[in-house]
Design a protein around this motif. Structure first.
Motif, PDB file in Angstrom:
ATOM      1  N   ASP E 227       0.850  -1.195   0.000  1.00  0.00           N
ATOM      2  CA  ASP E 227       0.000   0.000   0.000  1.00  0.00           C
ATOM      3  C   ASP E 227       0.885   1.243   0.000  1.00  0.00           C
ATOM      4  OD1 ASP E 227      -2.170   1.703   0.154  1.00  0.00           O
ATOM      5  OD2 ASP E 227      -2.382   1.539   2.319  1.00  0.00           O
ATOM      6  N   PRO E 233       0.925   6.889  -7.732  1.00  0.00           N
ATOM      7  CA  PRO E 233      -0.139   7.148  -8.696  1.00  0.00           C
ATOM      8  C   PRO E 233       0.409   7.909  -9.902  1.00  0.00           C
ATOM      9  CG  PRO E 233      -0.776   7.911  -6.491  1.00  0.00           C
ATOM     10  CD  PRO E 233       0.658   7.511  -6.423  1.00  0.00           C
TER      11      PRO E 233
ATOM     12  N   GLU F  47       0.247  12.560  -3.059  1.00  0.00           N
ATOM     13  CA  GLU F  47      -0.358  11.321  -2.562  1.00  0.00           C
ATOM     14  C   GLU F  47       0.638  10.183  -2.447  1.00  0.00           C
ATOM     15  OE1 GLU F  47      -3.103  11.219  -5.794  1.00  0.00           O
ATOM     16  OE2 GLU F  47      -4.801  11.807  -4.537  1.00  0.00           O
ATOM     17  N   SER F  48       1.894  10.500  -2.447  1.00  0.00           N
ATOM     18  CA  SER F  48       2.922   9.458  -2.346  1.00  0.00           C
ATOM     19  C   SER F  48       4.201  10.111  -1.845  1.00  0.00           C
ATOM     20  CB  SER F  48       3.181   8.831  -3.722  1.00  0.00           C
ATOM     21  OG  SER F  48       3.725   9.810  -4.603  1.00  0.00           O
ATOM     22  N   THR F 119      -6.883  11.273   2.833  1.00  0.00           N
ATOM     23  CA  THR F 119      -7.288  10.883   1.484  1.00  0.00           C
ATOM     24  C   THR F 119      -6.979   9.396   1.235  1.00  0.00           C
ATOM     25  OG1 THR F 119      -5.147  11.700   0.701  1.00  0.00           O
ATOM     26  CG2 THR F 119      -7.008  13.236   0.609  1.00  0.00           C
ATOM     27  N   LEU F 120      -5.825   9.093   0.697  1.00  0.00           N
ATOM     28  CA  LEU F 120      -5.485   7.705   0.383  1.00  0.00           C
ATOM     29  C   LEU F 120      -4.749   7.051   1.548  1.00  0.00           C
ATOM     30  CD1 LEU F 120      -4.263   7.971  -3.322  1.00  0.00           C
ATOM     31  CD2 LEU F 120      -6.579   7.856  -2.401  1.00  0.00           C
ATOM     32  N   SER F 121      -5.020   5.789   1.775  1.00  0.00           N
ATOM     33  CA  SER F 121      -4.386   5.094   2.891  1.00  0.00           C
ATOM     34  C   SER F 121      -2.862   5.050   2.730  1.00  0.00           C
ATOM     35  CB  SER F 121      -4.946   3.682   3.027  1.00  0.00           C
ATOM     36  OG  SER F 121      -4.695   2.941   1.853  1.00  0.00           O
ATOM     37  N   ARG F 122      -2.377   5.136   1.524  1.00  0.00           N
ATOM     38  CA  ARG F 122      -0.926   5.057   1.348  1.00  0.00           C
ATOM     39  C   ARG F 122      -0.199   6.246   1.963  1.00  0.00           C
ATOM     40  NH1 ARG F 122       0.885   4.338  -4.341  1.00  0.00           N
ATOM     41  NH2 ARG F 122       2.904   4.782  -3.399  1.00  0.00           N
ATOM     42  N   THR F 123      -0.916   7.301   2.282  1.00  0.00           N
ATOM     43  CA  THR F 123      -0.261   8.455   2.916  1.00  0.00           C
ATOM     44  C   THR F 123      -0.214   8.347   4.440  1.00  0.00           C
ATOM     45  OG1 THR F 123      -2.266   9.788   3.155  1.00  0.00           O
ATOM     46  CG2 THR F 123      -1.136   9.929   1.051  1.00  0.00           C
ATOM     47  N   GLY F 145      -7.572   6.357   5.986  1.00  0.00           N
ATOM     48  CA  GLY F 145      -7.691   6.878   4.633  1.00  0.00           C
ATOM     49  C   GLY F 145      -9.119   6.649   4.157  1.00  0.00           C
ATOM     50  N   GLY F 147      -9.868   6.876   0.953  1.00  0.00           N
ATOM     51  CA  GLY F 147      -9.804   6.397  -0.418  1.00  0.00           C
ATOM     52  C   GLY F 147     -10.175   7.453  -1.455  1.00  0.00           C
ATOM     53  N   PRO F 149      -9.158  10.465  -3.638  1.00  0.00           N
ATOM     54  CA  PRO F 149      -7.948  11.161  -4.076  1.00  0.00           C
ATOM     55  C   PRO F 149      -8.063  12.665  -3.850  1.00  0.00           C
ATOM     56  CG  PRO F 149      -8.764   9.690  -5.805  1.00  0.00           C
ATOM     57  CD  PRO F 149      -9.845   9.795  -4.758  1.00  0.00           C
TER      58      PRO F 149
END
Lengths: 248, 248, 248, 248, 248, 248
Positions: E227, E233, F47-48, F119-123, F145, F147, F149
């Motif tokens: 994850d 992205p 987002e990453s 926002t996104l769980s990856r953050t 998150g 989900g 964006p």
């Protein structure tokens, strides 16, 4: 907006000094009120856990009194031990900010680390409890007592100033702190001169708390009334008898 | 040896219950006294930070009173929030033990982990502060409020017992705790039955504190009077005026 | 009630000293037994991880032996590394208390902080592991090795006493500890004199453990047999061959 | 370079499996030896603190034996509890790596977090001690016992594999771990299949330890002999008597 | 197997030195490539947070470039701040290892504690962030800046060596560290001489990272793509305009 | 006083939204400017970790540009990852406040605990790094998150609002948080409505940062220029060549 500062000790001189410090940093639309307990209704200085217990009771009394008189938009507890902070939060829906927490939060925004310079070394344990409670264990790299009692700060001649400045410099030069937190509301009037001497941010909690509290009021963020800080349970208090009960 | 238990709430029934629990575990040569504040001189129950502030004041008063009456060999503060513990330690040279700390210390000796089962969920924040203060963050694997108010524990019918037992079982079976810490002095009389039901150690802080305090007395280890817990500074208290001071 | 003290080293003189220290603080109804491994069945002193491994094996053997002989109401492991403590807890349902944990728990009740004074500096790592395991990272403000080997403590002439006292004073005066924890069972007989010299609580783990263990027995709180400390799995041990297996 | 793997249990089948796993990841110039205690000289499986005590003794014996035979370039302790690791480090100057520490170090390099899947839940306490000791409290987000005893891993039919795979998937999907750490040397042969099923790194400590140990040998970095891990003190061991001493 | 070392500063001399250090410890079957940004595409040295930001961008660029060219079996980020490590992990499925993390992991296997000796004291904050992130708060007992800028390490005459050696000795002798971690890739060539002088393991992160990365490749353990570290992205990037947007 | 808000992504719509949120809480004497990178000079969304690297570079560029244009009284970094915060602090003497830190500091003043909804769980990994860095490990009791964006927040129709509100409610009702921290500047316009729905403080970092920064300006407390945050070392940058250097 009206912010009420609560000095939990009975010194009117210190209360006036605190009010001055607050007004010096308040935005144009912020009104500052400052209260303290009447003589005999609170400690004359707060330099022990024993004094803290009495200070917490005074804070609670003063918040209740202000609430009955219509309330304020926010409260600041102007004693570095943040006495009665949790209880005061239960009593209101508006922000309540302690000057120890405020000073530490702001100091942590000036860099990575800070040191605390306070009055008597015996109060350092309480300060450490707060450091722990607020999450500043890593930020706090030093904490010193100057040995100057609270009430001697009322007329801080040059000797006291030099002594405090010396500890502030030690915190920055030897302990490598990015900022200094002043550990007593009674030092509020020294902050600007100390900053000039030390050459690094010196943070007075009174000023810091006014900034935080007024910011929260503008955001419409107050105390959470969810569970722990909901209004305290009301109970009928039974009649008063003046003697202690000794059972068995 | 004489140990004085201080129940900071005004319930005489609970004070008697606490005294019984203490006597049930005291060695033959240990005398137990139990006191509580007179009606109106303390909270009737301690279920909020607001109550804690008043409880701390009551503890301090009762310790000072006992000291004036000749003192005891040790003191136990019989409320799970350990109100006034630091201040009480300043006032004496003998051991002072809170029942929250006592229960946690003993529970940690039964294995690796424990869970806390207490009265109202709003008190869990204070319990967590103590867990943190005493160093049991890793040992404490769960903490629950049963929703049962303190004063309802005075006559614990089967419904309350079942509810408490249910949470104790959850702590052991689902959260994997080795032991359960009871989060209220008012549960002292349930401890043996709960242990039988749960099949794992259930620790009552009153009993735990009596063991710790009497052990310290036998070792001649009291409160350190070094700096933080030295006797508090004496100050002349000026005359009393009954109104709050409002400055500026 | 009968408490068995296990000294995991082979020194009979030290075992006798430990028994004396325990009896000096035991309540009238507490009987103290003290055992140690036979020569060659355990280390002669415990000053390394290597010694700890052998000490742990000796503790396990002695607990099993005592269990076969009828068992005791509680066990105390009288070596500051608490060797074999977890394993001993698996073997019984009654309390098992190590002297390091006992000393730290009691020291933390005398104030906020303590320092450790022990034998060789090489053992400080193990002490820190225990500090961590028991949750005393914040309470432990200093730890020193005196450089005095365990067996030299058997006849502590004035030189050794002075050296130990010097470190105890440093812990209190310079590191600001409220109490001192003695880091070796062989220092048990010095505790009272050290307290007098230092002017702050000096805690001997043997005495502390007797207090804790007897308190737990009176409360009917033993070792939790839930999961981790349940009796260890029994397996048929296959036949013995005396040589090490070398595979591939 | 020659690395000696020490399996502290007496299972020759498991020792052979461990040797295979190690050889599968060793660089071309790395020779792997694998040893285990003879029957009766060590536990047949390691599933309790009691077994750990015996395993630690076996590790120490095997290291001493290997040293007398000329020694190795590095040692790996192939049991997830890392028994005897500190003591083994004292005995040599070359690297000694435990498979629990190795697996955790490597897992932490695959992302941020990992979960542990092991044999019996009763061993999770020991695993947590190691997590704490090595600094992986934040990285370790889950730990589960599968309930499969060590010796049943010797012939892992599909049922055991499915069960282990299920827990590995839970760790990744529900607990959000980036990787899985296998909590038993006996699972070494399942690692590749588990990785394929889980779709995230599954780390076997045996393979991880071989990588770490051989890397250290190439860097000429061994065990620090400074103080704590210096060779243990030598003492003349007095004559052996076979009975336990009971004092007083 | 091919490992690509990324030096995020533009010094070709330092990049060559790093490549040499890596080749000196690589197994026979490991091929080492070393790259750095072109002049002006990265900082000339990395001695501030400002430099770190530019270094992270350079790392990301170089990883993307290498991926487009076919990729490597593993990447090492050869700057002690581990700049861009998290981002680089997102970009690939193979192992990515920073030299700070590598050095700390390996140092922790040599004993219990380590100290860091680095270039400018202003970088110690970043080092502490990494210590915290990787879980080495307890292992790291000291950290010092030598005051030697990175680029002065390119020709380390005896004065610089003596200065670095002095701090390494202080870490071991006064702070009691078991090992020393060198806080700059530019010190890689000094490692062997420093070890000889200090008499305790001195760990160069470049060598440590090569060992860790190659071990992971042999185990077929790469970066978890679950994850957080999944490929980032993709978004269409709209056209470029060269001026900053100022809104309102 | 003039505060410049830096949105490190290239969305002008979001920048305008952020400026609005800031103006809504600014005191009468506070002027708000808001900037973002030109298209292609920064990420379109963050987002990453990869986006963070580019965002940090954009922040640094924008601060330098503003400084060259005369500077501001304070800067706010309006992205929840606080990208480039440390570097920006090096570049100026005035306060620089990130919205993640600001939101967490303010949330901690509303009670004891908060949860993060982003926002996104990856953050979430980055968010956890910041929680750790700022000392809010105990305060932060949950983080989720949604989900959604970042760029979908630009037109938050009812579906997105409902989804965010659902997570906010979960944080308060199930995880027992006293407050909610919104984990994206793009949620700033939802804050008031969310507070109304959730019935507990919902904290937007943009508003929080404006309060903190303006408070610091009034106190004359800026960034400490002591050591770590002193202006970064200036180095002549040599000529630019466009290709990556590959050494050896």
């Amino acid at each position: 907006m009206r912010i009420t500062l609560i000095n939990p000790n009975t010194s009117r001189a210190m209360t006036a000094k605190i009010a001055d410090a607050a007004r010096g940093v308040a935005a144009p639309d912020v009104e500052i009120a400052a209260v303290c307990p009447a003589d005999g209704e609170g400690p004359s200085a707060i330099e022990s856990h024993y004094d803290e217990v009495r200070a917490a009771a005074a804070v609670v009394d003063l918040v209740e009194r202000d609430q009955r008189a219509g309330g304020s938009d926010a409260y600041v507890i102007a004693c570095f031990g943040d006495p009665g902070l949790d209880a005061a939060r239960e009593l209101v829906g508006v922000p309540v900010v302690g000057i120890a927490e405020a000073a530490m939060h702001v100091a942590s925004l000036t860099g990575r680390t800070f040191g605390i310079v306070t009055t008597l070394s015996r109060t350092l344990g309480r300060a450490d409890d707060l450091v722990q409670r607020y999450g500043f264990e890593r930020a706090r790299v030093a904490a010193y007592g100057t040995g100057i009692p609270v009430l001697e700060l009322e007329d801080t001649g040059s000797a006291a100033f030099e002594r405090i400045a010396g500890w502030c410099e030690r915190v920055v030069r030897e302990d490598g702190a990015d900022a200094v937190v002043l550990g007593c509301a009674g030092m509020a009037d020294l902050c600007a001169r100390l900053t000039a001497v030390v050459g690094a941010p010196v943070v007075d909690g009174v000023a810091a708390a006014v900034g935080l509290a007024s910011g929260m009021v503008r955001m419409a963020v107050g105390t959470s009334k969810r569970d722990e800080y909901a209004f305290p349970p009301q109970r009928e208090t039974s009649g008063t008898s003046s003697a202690v009960s000794v059972i068995a």
